[in-house]
Design a protein around this motif. Structure first.
Motif, PDB file in Angstrom:
ATOM      1  N   THR A  26      -7.484  -6.560 -11.605  1.00 36.83           N
ATOM      2  CA  THR A  26      -6.055  -6.264 -11.677  1.00 36.83           C
ATOM      3  C   THR A  26      -5.809  -4.770 -11.841  1.00 36.83           C
ATOM      4  N   LEU A  27      -6.594  -4.131 -12.666  1.00 37.99           N
ATOM      5  CA  LEU A  27      -6.451  -2.687 -12.864  1.00 37.99           C
ATOM      6  C   LEU A  27      -6.793  -1.917 -11.591  1.00 37.99           C
ATOM      7  N   VAL A  28      -7.824  -2.345 -10.889  1.00 36.58           N
ATOM      8  CA  VAL A  28      -8.203  -1.693  -9.630  1.00 36.58           C
ATOM      9  C   VAL A  28      -7.107  -1.887  -8.582  1.00 36.58           C
ATOM     10  N   LEU A  29      -6.540  -3.070  -8.505  1.00 36.34           N
ATOM     11  CA  LEU A  29      -5.448  -3.303  -7.553  1.00 36.34           C
ATOM     12  C   LEU A  29      -4.224  -2.460  -7.895  1.00 36.34           C
ATOM     13  N   PHE A  30      -3.930  -2.326  -9.185  1.00 34.96           N
ATOM     14  CA  PHE A  30      -2.836  -1.461  -9.613  1.00 34.96           C
ATOM     15  C   PHE A  30      -3.097  -0.020  -9.179  1.00 34.96           C
ATOM     16  N   TYR A  31      -4.327   0.448  -9.331  1.00 35.16           N
ATOM     17  CA  TYR A  31      -4.717   1.794  -8.901  1.00 35.16           C
ATOM     18  C   TYR A  31      -4.522   1.976  -7.398  1.00 35.16           C
ATOM     19  N   LEU A  32      -4.951   0.994  -6.617  1.00 39.19           N
ATOM     20  CA  LEU A  32      -4.824   1.093  -5.162  1.00 39.19           C
ATOM     21  C   LEU A  32      -3.360   1.077  -4.721  1.00 39.19           C
ATOM     22  N   ILE A  33      -2.570   0.205  -5.315  1.00 37.87           N
ATOM     23  CA  ILE A  33      -1.149   0.139  -4.959  1.00 37.87           C
ATOM     24  C   ILE A  33      -0.450   1.448  -5.312  1.00 37.87           C
ATOM     25  N   SER A  37       1.049   3.845  -2.382  1.00 37.62           N
ATOM     26  CA  SER A  37       2.492   4.084  -2.393  1.00 37.62           C
ATOM     27  C   SER A  37       2.801   5.570  -2.543  1.00 37.62           C
ATOM     28  N   TYR A  38       1.994   6.273  -3.314  1.00 31.60           N
ATOM     29  CA  TYR A  38       2.197   7.717  -3.456  1.00 31.60           C
ATOM     30  C   TYR A  38       2.028   8.415  -2.107  1.00 31.60           C
ATOM     31  N   HIS A  39       0.938   8.089  -1.403  1.00 36.85           N
ATOM     32  CA  HIS A  39       0.677   8.759  -0.126  1.00 36.85           C
ATOM     33  C   HIS A  39       1.640   8.305   0.970  1.00 36.85           C
ATOM     34  N   LEU A  40       2.108   7.069   0.907  1.00 35.22           N
ATOM     35  CA  LEU A  40       3.128   6.638   1.861  1.00 35.22           C
ATOM     36  C   LEU A  40       4.422   7.404   1.640  1.00 35.22           C
ATOM     37  N   ASN A  41       4.805   7.577   0.395  1.00 31.24           N
ATOM     38  CA  ASN A  41       6.013   8.318   0.068  1.00 31.24           C
ATOM     39  C   ASN A  41       5.884   9.784   0.463  1.00 31.24           C
ATOM     40  N   ASP A  42       4.690  10.323   0.283  1.00 41.08           N
ATOM     41  CA  ASP A  42       4.412  11.724   0.613  1.00 41.08           C
ATOM     42  C   ASP A  42       4.125  11.922   2.099  1.00 41.08           C
ATOM     43  N   LYS A  43       3.990  10.816   2.835  1.00 44.71           N
ATOM     44  CA  LYS A  43       3.683  10.806   4.266  1.00 44.71           C
ATOM     45  C   LYS A  43       2.346  11.487   4.575  1.00 44.71           C
ATOM     46  N   THR A  44       1.361  11.284   3.694  1.00 45.56           N
ATOM     47  CA  THR A  44       0.033  11.850   3.896  1.00 45.56           C
ATOM     48  C   THR A  44      -1.049  10.771   3.939  1.00 45.56           C
ATOM     49  N   LEU A  45      -0.648   9.522   4.089  1.00 42.23           N
ATOM     50  CA  LEU A  45      -1.612   8.427   4.091  1.00 42.23           C
ATOM     51  C   LEU A  45      -2.343   8.387   5.431  1.00 42.23           C
ATOM     52  N   LEU A  47      -6.367   7.194   7.316  1.00 39.87           N
ATOM     53  CA  LEU A  47      -7.485   6.271   7.174  1.00 39.87           C
ATOM     54  C   LEU A  47      -8.541   6.819   6.229  1.00 39.87           C
ATOM     55  N   GLU A  48      -8.837   8.104   6.311  1.00 41.54           N
ATOM     56  CA  GLU A  48      -9.840   8.717   5.443  1.00 41.54           C
ATOM     57  C   GLU A  48      -9.457   8.600   3.972  1.00 41.54           C
ATOM     58  N   ILE A  49      -8.195   8.787   3.682  1.00 43.99           N
ATOM     59  CA  ILE A  49      -7.718   8.684   2.309  1.00 43.99           C
ATOM     60  C   ILE A  49      -7.820   7.242   1.826  1.00 43.99           C
ATOM     61  N   MET A  50      -7.467   6.290   2.692  1.00 43.47           N
ATOM     62  CA  MET A  50      -7.558   4.877   2.321  1.00 43.47           C
ATOM     63  C   MET A  50      -8.999   4.480   2.024  1.00 43.47           C
ATOM     64  N   VAL A  51      -9.917   4.915   2.879  1.00 42.95           N
ATOM     65  CA  VAL A  51     -11.336   4.593   2.674  1.00 42.95           C
ATOM     66  C   VAL A  51     -11.831   5.201   1.371  1.00 42.95           C
ATOM     67  N   GLU A  52     -11.436   6.435   1.103  1.00 38.36           N
ATOM     68  CA  GLU A  52     -11.854   7.093  -0.130  1.00 38.36           C
ATOM     69  C   GLU A  52     -11.362   6.328  -1.359  1.00 38.36           C
TER      70      GLU A  52
END
Length: 69
Positions: A26-33, A37-45, A47-52
């Motif tokens: 649950t904590l890991v999922l909270f971290y991922l969400i 959401s931060y990078h989506l809002n910042d428009k910097t999301l 694939l490399e960032i997601m994999v990291e």
């Protein structure tokens, strides 16, 4: 705050390994969400960032679950 709450819950459920694993997941999922959401809002999301983020989350899950065993 979420990490503190997770720590308290993990200590409370010391005898129940499945509950501890559920708390960590649950904590890991909270971290991922939060991260996505931060990078989506910042428009910097990208694939490399997601994999990291997925790799860091997996390593943290393995590390902390290994400590709890």
């Amino acid at each position: 705050m979420a990490a503190f709450l997770a720590l308290i819950l993990v200590l409370k459920f010391q005898a129940v390994a499945l509950a501890q694993f559920g708390i960590l997941v649950t904590l890991v999922l909270f971290y991922l969400i939060w991260a996505f959401s931060y990078h989506l809002n910042d428009k910097t999301l990208k694939l490399e960032i997601m994999v990291e983020y997925f790799l860091i989350a997996a390593l943290a899950l393995i590390f902390f679950y290994g400590i709890l065993l």
